[in-house]
Enzyme design. Structure first.
Site, PDB file in Angstrom:
ATOM      1  N   HIS A 129       0.833  -1.200   0.000  1.00 37.00           N
ATOM      2  CA  HIS A 129       0.000   0.000   0.000  1.00 37.00           C
ATOM      3  C   HIS A 129       0.872   1.256   0.000  1.00 37.00           C
ATOM      4  CE1 HIS A 129       1.178  -0.338   4.194  1.00 37.00           C
ATOM      5  NE2 HIS A 129       0.808   0.922   4.364  1.00 37.00           N
ATOM      6  N   HIS A 185       4.841   0.148  -0.093  1.00 36.90           N
ATOM      7  CA  HIS A 185       5.585  -0.672   0.860  1.00 36.90           C
ATOM      8  C   HIS A 185       4.692  -1.756   1.447  1.00 36.90           C
ATOM      9  CE1 HIS A 185       3.793   2.757   2.988  1.00 36.90           C
ATOM     10  NE2 HIS A 185       3.756   2.020   4.077  1.00 36.90           N
ATOM     11  N   ARG A 195       7.529  -8.817  15.510  1.00 41.22           N
ATOM     12  CA  ARG A 195       8.123  -7.543  15.123  1.00 41.22           C
ATOM     13  C   ARG A 195       7.243  -6.405  15.623  1.00 41.22           C
ATOM     14  NH1 ARG A 195       7.220  -3.958  10.789  1.00 41.22           N
ATOM     15  NH2 ARG A 195       9.072  -2.753  10.157  1.00 41.22           N
TER      16      ARG A 195
END
Length: 249
Positions: A129, A185, A195
């Site tokens: 997006h 990205h 993460r």
């Protein structure tokens, strides 16, 4: 910020989905993609989406989280405006443009957690997006997984504990008439490691008109309100954002 973020995400899932956990608006806690129409559109992640206007109303039992977020946002809002002003200079845009059109109350913070994924080859932590803002400033941990699309291929963004990541958003591409590019990205998942990242989104007011500074203009004029409405329609109909191409002349 990272310490407080991890403490928040360690809360049991039923508690996180309660609207009164942080005393934020409904749907501030998000996970996956309820509008996904296929597996590749599903996001293996969870997030707290926090408007800067809601930070002072956060519950008192989360006082340390609130004070940390306040300091974090204060620092990044000033940084975002400085970067935007520097980028605007070659375009002939007055520095006061961002001071006048991007008040602190219109931006927001997003706390992200990407859990270990047993299907890491099939789903993304965050699907491809571009961002609906002028600039996004991101701090990521040292796990890695963020990728940007450049020159026809995906490139991993190597974690650097001494650096922040700055993404150009859709509105800067439209404002610059395509001189600056809104970066596509995504986040890939890991089978074994979780993460964390924190993103600050530098946005205009809802009814500020975004128009290209060059001629002939590539994009028609639009507001943040109009842009979000179109994005919502696209997500509901096809499961993902289409973005700036909807506003090409």
């Amino acid at each position: 910020m990272q310490y407080e973020q991890k403490r928040l995400f360690r809360q049991p899932f039923p508690k996180k989905v309660e609207n009164n956990l942080l005393n934020l608006s409904a749907n501030s806690y998000r996970w996956g993609n309820p509008e996904a129409t296929c597996l590749k559109q599903f996001s293996w992640s969870e997030a707290f989406h926090i408007s800067t206007t809601e930070i002072p109303t956060m519950r008192t039992e989360h006082k340390s989280l609130r004070s940390t977020i306040e300091a974090f946002v204060k620092t990044l809002s000033g940084l975002a405006r400085s970067i935007a002003e520097i980028l605007a200079q070659p375009l002939g845009i007055k520095p006061v443009y961002f001071e006048e059109n991007c008040p602190a109350r219109t931006s927001y913070l997003r706390l992200n957690r990407y859990a270990p994924c047993p299907f890491s080859s099939q789903v993304y932590g965050l699907i491809s997006h571009t961002d609906t803002d002028f600039l996004t400033i991101v701090y990521q941990d040292q796990v890695g997984g963020l990728e940007i699309y450049k020159d026809g291929r995906w490139l991993g963004v190597k974690p650097n504990p001494e650096a922040l990541i700055v993404n150009i958003g859709d509105f800067f591409e439209a404002l610059s008439n395509g001189i600056y590019k809104s970066i596509k990205h995504r986040v890939v998942t890991s089978q074994k490691v979780e993460r964390f990242s924190v993103a600050y989104f530098y946005c205009p007011s809802y009814d500020v008109v975004i128009k290209s500074c060059g001629k002939p203009a590539l994009y028609r004029q639009f507001t943040l309100r109009e842009y979000k409405q179109q994005t919502q329609i696209d997500v509901q109909e096809i499961g993902e954002k289409v973005g700036l191409s909807r506003f090409l002349l």
